[in-house]
Write an enzyme that holds these catalytic residues in place. Structure first.
Site, PDB file in Angstrom:
ATOM      1  N   CYS A 100       1.042  -1.096   0.136  1.00 11.30           N
ATOM      2  CA  CYS A 100      -0.004   0.159  -0.016  1.00 11.30           C
ATOM      3  C   CYS A 100       0.935   1.049   0.057  1.00 11.30           C
ATOM      4  O   CYS A 100       1.516   1.627   0.955  1.00 11.30           O
ATOM      5  CB  CYS A 100      -1.045   0.105   1.157  1.00 11.30           C
ATOM      6  SG  CYS A 100      -1.681   1.560   1.440  1.00 11.30           S
ATOM      7  N   CYS A 133      -4.770   6.006  -4.041  1.00 14.08           N
ATOM      8  CA  CYS A 133      -4.084   4.833  -4.102  1.00 14.08           C
ATOM      9  C   CYS A 133      -2.822   4.990  -4.664  1.00 14.08           C
ATOM     10  O   CYS A 133      -2.551   5.145  -5.766  1.00 14.08           O
ATOM     11  CB  CYS A 133      -4.911   3.567  -4.888  1.00 14.08           C
ATOM     12  SG  CYS A 133      -4.100   2.023  -4.868  1.00 14.08           S
TER      13      CYS A 133
END
Length: 276
Positions: A75, A219
């Site tokens: 992530c 993201c």
């Protein structure tokens, strides 16, 4: 038991960060889902865990759990928050922080301006490495959803991504098509799906439907994958600013075999305690 945590976000992609160096706990999937609930829990897109490293060339181990309780490999927005967390909590005094993830080592740099640069490593493009079902590596793959053919690029940034180029991100069917592609059989481990609008060669807009989380405000790995896909298609330069719903990231990539560099903010919102 009570656990101390910090709520953080990177461009609105929000996290519950837990230090499991100075305290001990084990999070079961049902506990993660309960904590992620925005009405009855802390509320977050991902739970980030700081652990001691499992290998000598790393400073920390970095684990990520989606809101649905599944553990994932990487992530990018979380990595920036991870870097700021370990620096501000005085778990390290290093400028360059080496972090162990499920897919290898990444390097985090906390800049003087407060922004964090992440060396995300080189993208993996071979179908078996993503994983994506295809006989040969291509920049664009045809893929069918409900009888309609789309063109997708497949990239791994430590986690699987599919990227579609669209004319207007505001009109893109992010939720319907994103969900269908996330669970498409050609992505055996599911995938994050990006909808990329190229404004010009150094600026693009992006929305991402994240695996296990749905659409998020930002993201980081999705922005990296989008730039890689855009470069492979000949649409983008090596340095690109990506506008996401939550804000902008700066991404640079020299080409195959080189790491993707991502720079953006990480914000500490509050500290708290929760019973698990």
């Amino acid at each position: 038991m009570l656990i101390k945590f910090t709520k953080m976000h990177g461009l609105g992609n929000d996290f519950m960060v837990v230090d499991l160096i100075s305290q001990h706990a084990h999070f079961r999937p049902e506990q993660v889902r309960r904590l992620a609930d925005r009405n009855f829990g802390v509320g977050f897109d991902q739970l980030l865990i700081v652990e001691p490293p499992g290998r000598p060339d790393a400073d920390f181990r970095y684990r990520i759990f989606n809101a649905d309780g599944s553990e994932v490999e990487q992530c990018g927005n979380g990595a920036r928050c991870f870097a700021r967390f370990v620096k501000e909590n005085r778990l390290t005094n290093k400028k360059n922080i080496r972090v162990e993830t499920k897919k290898g080592i990444i390097e985090l740099i906390v800049n003087k301006d407060g922004l964090v640069t992440v060396d995300m490593g080189a993208p993996r493009l071979a179908p078996a490495d993503i994983p994506f079902v295809a006989e040969t590596q291509e920049a664009i793959y045809p893929i069918e959803v409900n009888g309609v053919m789309y063109e997708i690029s497949a990239v791994s940034m430590g986690n699987p991504h599919g990227v579609l180029v669209v004319d207007d991100v505001n009109k893109a069917p992010v939720h319907k098509l994103g969900k269908a592609l996330e669970n498409h059989p050609r992505f055996p481990e599911r995938a994050n799906i990006g909808f990329l609008q190229v404004v010009h060669r150094r600026f693009a807009k992006l929305r991402v439907f994240e695996r296990g989380a749905g659409e998020t405000l930002a993201c980081g790995t999705g922005a990296c994958a989008a730039v890689v896909a855009g470069r492979l298609r000949g649409l983008l330069d090596r340095k690109v600013e990506i506008k996401l719903p939550g804000g902008n990231l700066k991404i640079s990539w020299e080409g195959e075999g080189h790491p993707v560099m991502m720079t953006g903010p990480a914000v500490r919102v509050f500290d708290g305690q929760v019973r698990i």
